[in-house]
Enzyme design. Structure first.
Site, PDB file in Angstrom:
ATOM      1  N   GLY A 201       0.804  -1.224   0.000  1.00 23.54           N
ATOM      2  CA  GLY A 201       0.000   0.000   0.000  1.00 23.54           C
ATOM      3  C   GLY A 201       0.831   1.266   0.000  1.00 23.54           C
ATOM      4  N   GLY A 203       0.937   3.725  -1.966  1.00 19.89           N
ATOM      5  CA  GLY A 203       0.124   4.909  -2.234  1.00 19.89           C
ATOM      6  C   GLY A 203      -0.569   5.425  -0.992  1.00 19.89           C
ATOM      7  N   ASP A 204      -0.890   4.519  -0.069  1.00 20.34           N
ATOM      8  CA  ASP A 204      -1.503   4.905   1.199  1.00 20.34           C
ATOM      9  C   ASP A 204      -0.463   5.370   2.210  1.00 20.34           C
ATOM     10  OD1 ASP A 204      -4.201   4.245   0.508  1.00 20.34           O
ATOM     11  OD2 ASP A 204      -3.734   2.136   0.804  1.00 20.34           O
ATOM     12  N   THR A 205       0.517   4.529   2.478  1.00 23.08           N
ATOM     13  CA  THR A 205       1.488   4.856   3.522  1.00 23.08           C
ATOM     14  C   THR A 205       2.351   6.049   3.136  1.00 23.08           C
ATOM     15  OG1 THR A 205       3.015   3.180   2.646  1.00 23.08           O
ATOM     16  CG2 THR A 205       1.550   2.511   4.424  1.00 23.08           C
TER      17      THR A 205
END
Length: 433
Positions: A201, A203-205
């Protein structure tokens, strides 16, 4: 928390090094964000990872979840069952340490009033809805600023909220913005489809880390001005920032982005791969001598970094891999680093868990499972090490609505009768509902 009660769990506990505990009181100098109050209307990972980091730095985080079902990350797979048999997914389990959960129906006027009352006491109010949703719910920046002008307002979304964008209506998950930012073209061989989510992830973290930076900057600015402000984080922007190498290389003529002229690749050893980066003449000389290929030093085909790159597969790789064939990854890396050549093993998750560096740095947290499955859930710990802030025990993730009554009572001063009314009206939920 109770122990796992079997040898396999004990072995995991020893490997994981840092256990989750029920309380995390301040010791020594405390933590830098002690006393900072965060109200997070959040789900999945991009914002929850950011607020978890704020919690690890000392902030008090109240997590607002949907009364019916909670954070959608609870529904991700794989999952475990909570003490009441409800599924708790992996996305939720790795992003919500140190928080309190309150379950609220935001479309219920009394539920929205509860969130507004909490926002009035918060230092940071944050959301990660799709663009425009927070405003329609009455939780937009203007709504919060009218209630609490000192509050820092954080929004994490796919494409941002404060500037015009052609993607304003697009939903976004981590791989969407990673691909759009060019990360999947970095070192992609021609004719091979992109590998989606190569780093989980990111793109999230990655977006979450920029969100934390923005919040810290806005809190510092508030010290000087007394005013909160809007911190607007677009996941797409964050991934463009992380693709600085690919974009910079392209602008300087390397149209395939990551194919930079140097030795920067993985090479096979006896039990797996090692990474070797060599971009300077003195490093190349040391490499050639180490692997027993001194003839490379006089080979006109290998005069400089571009030549090493051009002959990576027909000359360099066979030489390095012949030398490493009887060595483990650790043995090969020990020899390479002793010669001044940057290298490291390509580890599996099991290798990471067993790594003594990981133990020394407290970089894994073990949380007991609550569904009788052997072994804990392992989650990365806090990579921010501060010399005057002793690391505190982790507090496990909250069950859905676990702290609703406590928050309403302690933060808003509501009586038991008022809390019962809110529950009966469908405005809030609680762990026993």
């Amino acid at each position: 928390m109770s122990g796992w009660g079997n040898a396999e769990s004990a072995a995991y506990r020893e490997a994981a090094y840092t256990e989750v505990e029920g309380d995390g009181g301040s010791r020594g100098f405390g933590r830098p964000l002690d006393g900072v109050r965060v109200l997070a209307v959040e789900q999945m990972q991009a914002l929850p990872y950011a607020t978890q980091m704020l919690a690890r730095l000392g902030a008090e985080v109240i997590k607002v979840e949907a009364r019916d079902g909670g954070d959608s990350g609870r529904g991700s797979l794989p999952s475990m069952a909570d003490p009441d048999g409800r599924p708790v997914g992996a996305t939720f389990l790795r992003n919500n340490f140190g928080k309190r959960s309150i379950a609220v129906d935001l479309k219920n006027p009394e539920g929205l009033a509860v969130v507004h009352a909490l926002a009035a006491k918060a230092d940071v109010v944050c959301e990660n809805f799709k663009a425009g949703v927070a405003g329609r719910l009455g939780l937009g920046f203007e709504d919060i600023a009218a209630i609490n002008p000192r509050a820092v307002y954080l929004s994490v979304s796919g494409f941002g909220n404060t500037r015009e964008t052609p993607y304003a209506t697009w939903p976004a998950y981590a791989p969407v913005v990673e691909g759009m930012a060019g990360l999947y073209e970095f070192k992609r061989p021609p004719g091979v489809p992109p590998i989606v989510s190569p780093l989980g992830g990111l793109g999230d973290t990655g977006s979450a880390l920029f969100a934390v930076i923005g919040v810290l900057a806005a809190l510092r600015h508030r010290e000087a001005t007394g005013r909160g402000q809007y911190v607007d984080i677009a996941m797409y922007d964050a991934m463009i920032a992380l693709n600085d190498t690919g974009i910079g290389y392209w602008s300087m003529g390397l149209e395939h982005g990551g194919l930079a002229p140097l030795i920067n690749d993985a090479f096979m050893a006896r039990d797996g791969y090692v990474i070797v980066q060599c971009g300077r003449p003195h490093m190349f000389e040391a490499l050639a001598r180490l692997v027993g290929r001194t003839e490379w030093l006089d080979d006109p085909r290998l005069a400089g970094p571009q030549d090493w790159f051009d002959h990576l597969d027909d000359v360099i790789r066979p030489g390095i891999e012949a030398w490493a064939a009887d060595k483990t990854r650790r043995e090969a890396c020990a020899a390479l680093t002793a010669a001044g050549i940057a290298s490291g093993p390509v580890n599996t998750p099991a290798d990471v868990i067993a790594d003594p560096h990981v133990k020394s740095r407290d970089m894994l947290v073990a949380m007991d499972r609550t569904d009788d499955v052997p072994g804990p859930v392992l989650t990365p710990g806090n990579p921010v090490k501060l010399s005057l802030a002793e690391e505190q025990p982790e507090t496990r993730v909250p069950w859905l609505g676990e702290h609703t009554d406590d928050v309403l009572r302690d933060e808003l001063g509501l009586s038991d009768a008022e809390i019962t009314h809110l529950r009966e009206a469908g405005a809030v939920g609680a762990a026993d509902a």
